[in-house]
Design a protein around this motif. Sequence first.
Motif, PDB file in Angstrom:
ATOM      1  N   GLU A   1      -3.209  -1.330  10.538  1.00  0.00           N
ATOM      2  CA  GLU A   1      -3.854  -1.482   9.231  1.00  0.00           C
ATOM      3  C   GLU A   1      -4.607  -2.809   9.163  1.00  0.00           C
ATOM      4  O   GLU A   1      -5.699  -2.879   8.588  1.00  0.00           O
ATOM      5  CB  GLU A   1      -2.814  -1.406   8.113  1.00  0.00           C
TER       6      GLU A   1
ATOM      7  N   SER B   1       0.822  -1.198   0.000  1.00  0.00           N
ATOM      8  CA  SER B   1       0.000   0.000   0.000  1.00  0.00           C
ATOM      9  C   SER B   1       0.860   1.253   0.000  1.00  0.00           C
ATOM     10  O   SER B   1       1.816   1.356   0.778  1.00  0.00           O
ATOM     11  CB  SER B   1      -0.922   0.006   1.231  1.00  0.00           C
ATOM     12  N   THR B   2       0.500   2.208  -0.846  1.00  0.00           N
ATOM     13  CA  THR B   2       1.223   3.486  -0.856  1.00  0.00           C
ATOM     14  C   THR B   2       0.961   4.290   0.405  1.00  0.00           C
ATOM     15  O   THR B   2       1.660   5.274   0.673  1.00  0.00           O
ATOM     16  CB  THR B   2       0.805   4.324  -2.088  1.00  0.00           C
ATOM     17  N   ASN B   3      -0.038   3.888   1.183  1.00  0.00           N
ATOM     18  CA  ASN B   3      -0.326   4.571   2.447  1.00  0.00           C
ATOM     19  C   ASN B   3       0.624   4.150   3.563  1.00  0.00           C
ATOM     20  O   ASN B   3       0.695   4.820   4.601  1.00  0.00           O
ATOM     21  CB  ASN B   3      -1.764   4.288   2.895  1.00  0.00           C
ATOM     22  N   HIS B   4       1.344   3.046   3.343  1.00  0.00           N
ATOM     23  CA  HIS B   4       2.217   2.528   4.401  1.00  0.00           C
ATOM     24  C   HIS B   4       3.589   2.133   3.849  1.00  0.00           C
ATOM     25  O   HIS B   4       4.020   0.983   4.007  1.00  0.00           O
ATOM     26  CB  HIS B   4       1.555   1.321   5.083  1.00  0.00           C
TER      27      HIS B   4
END
Length: 276
Positions: free
Chosen positions: A201, A20-23
Motif C-alpha cells: 500500500e 483504511s477499511t481496505n486493509h
Amino acid sequence: MMKGLLDPKIDFVFKNIFGSTNHPRVLISFLNAILKPKYLITKVKIQNTDIEKHFLDDKFSRLDVKAKTSNNEIINIEIQLKNEYNMIKRSLYYWSKMYEEQLNEGEDYSELKRTVCINILNFKYLKNERFHNGYRLKETETNEELSDVCEIHFIEIPKLKENSDEKDMLMAWTEFLKNPESEKVRSLEMSIDEIREAKDELIRLSNDDKQRQLYDMRAKILKDKISAINKAKRDGIEKGIRQEKINIAKNLLDVLDNKTIALKTGLTIAEIQKLR
C-alpha cells in the motif's frame, strides 16, 4: 519508474495505511502487537476513514486513526513527528474525551467501554530507554490494578535498538515505520503477510501522483508547524534570558554606574536608564 517511498511517519500516509477499511488486517496486526491481548483482536471497525481537505490545510489538525475492536474496545492512534512537550496531558485529555463521549444522556455507566490511546512518537520523550511503554490505573503502593478501562501507550521510534528482535511483531511494525526501505523490512515482508500488505500500500501511495501531491501538502504543513513550535521555544528562551539580564541590572542599580551595568549585562544604557 518507481519513485522513492513516502514516509509512513507522516500522519497522512500512516492514516492511509493503518486507518483504511481496505486493509483491516494491517490495523488488527498492529493493535495485537501493541496491546498483546489475552484474546486476539479479530475485527476492527474504523470510524474516521475520511481525510477531508480542511485537515490537510490546517496545521493544527490531527489525522488520527479511531477504531472499535472485536474485544469491545475504543482505540485512538496518533503519530507525532516533533516534541510539543505536552504529550502526557494531551493524551490524557483525548482519552477522557473519548471515554466521556461514549454515553448519551440517561445511559448507564456500565455501557462505558475500555478506551485506549496509542501515541507513536518520532522523538524520545519518556525518561527510560524502553521504546514501548503502556500505562493503566494502579494503586500507588501495591501496584494493584483498579481497572483496565484506561490504557495509554507510547511508542518512541528512535529508542528502537538496531539489534532489535524482528520476531516480536511490535518491533517489526516499528521497524517498518522507522525505515520501510531497510533490509530488515524487506526480510519481514517476505515472511509476514500484514507487513507485505502495508508495504504494498505504501508503494501504491508513493506512485500515485495525486496522493504524492497531498503528501507534499501535508508534509509542508507539518514542517511549518514544527518551525512555529521551534520559534516559540526560541522566543521563550530569549525572553527568559532578557528578563534575567533585567533582574541583574536592577540589583546593580544602587552600586554601579549605567556604563558598567551595560558591560556586565549586555543591555543598552538607554534600557538601563528606564529601570531607574
